[in-house]
Design an enzyme around this catalytic site. Structure first.
Site, PDB file in Angstrom:
ATOM      1  CB  CYS A  54      32.135  36.873  43.907  1.00 43.13           C
ATOM      2  SG  CYS A  54      31.815  36.902  45.786  1.00 43.13           S
ATOM      3  CB  CYS A  57      27.746  38.971  45.376  1.00 40.65           C
ATOM      4  SG  CYS A  57      29.218  39.494  44.689  1.00 40.65           S
ATOM      5  CB  CYS A 103      33.719  40.021  46.526  1.00 41.21           C
ATOM      6  SG  CYS A 103      32.435  40.744  45.337  1.00 41.21           S
ATOM      7  CB  CYS A 106      29.434  40.145  48.656  1.00 41.43           C
ATOM      8  SG  CYS A 106      30.848  39.093  48.240  1.00 41.43           S
ATOM      9  CB  CYS A 126      47.464  34.249  45.762  1.00 41.58           C
ATOM     10  SG  CYS A 126      48.185  32.424  46.059  1.00 41.58           S
TER      11      CYS A 126
END
Length: 138
Positions: A54, A57, A103, A106, A126
């Site tokens: 991510c 984070c 995510c 976060c 995707c």
């Protein structure tokens, strides 16, 4: 499903502090559920071995071993590193019903998952390139 990573949700203050390091485009996508144009993302053609994290984070999300060419214009994977690292939400914002992925730590918008991927999962995650950062294997 459990994880070896801390999945405690970040506070709004923590998210905003982390977002300061991001480009305006990455903030738009991660924090406001935006989408980058197809065939322009920096990670689309990445063939290196490693892990995609991510961008906000740094939670590990996808492995290069599960990446495939979907011809959709966005980096695509058939499974995440750990499903516990993702949140799945119903999204009808584009005039169709899709499954948005965020995510788990976060709540950053990553992209969408579809049921037209390759075996063994039949799934196509995707992703927006700017929502991730790549860390090559040593």
């Amino acid at each position: 499903m459990s994880s070896e990573h801390d999945l405690t949700p970040l506070t709004e203050t923590q998210k905003q502090q982390l977002a300061e390091k991001l480009s305006p485009e990455a903030r738009r996508i991660l924090l406001n559920q935006g989408t980058e144009p197809p065939f322009c993302g920096g990670l689309l053609d990445n063939k290196q071995e490693g892990v995609y994290h991510c961008a906000l984070c740094e939670l590990p999300l996808f492995s290069s071993e599960h990446k495939f060419e979907s011809h959709s214009g966005w980096p695509s994977f058939y499974q995440p590193v750990n499903k516990a690292h993702l949140r799945y939400l119903s999204d009808s914002s584009a005039g169709m019903i899709r499954t948005e992925i965020r995510c788990a730590r976060c709540d950053g918008h990553l992209g969408h998952v579809f049921d037209d991927g390759p075996e063994p999962t039949g799934e196509r995650y995707c992703l927006n390139s700017v929502a991730m950062q790549f860390q090559a294997s040593e």
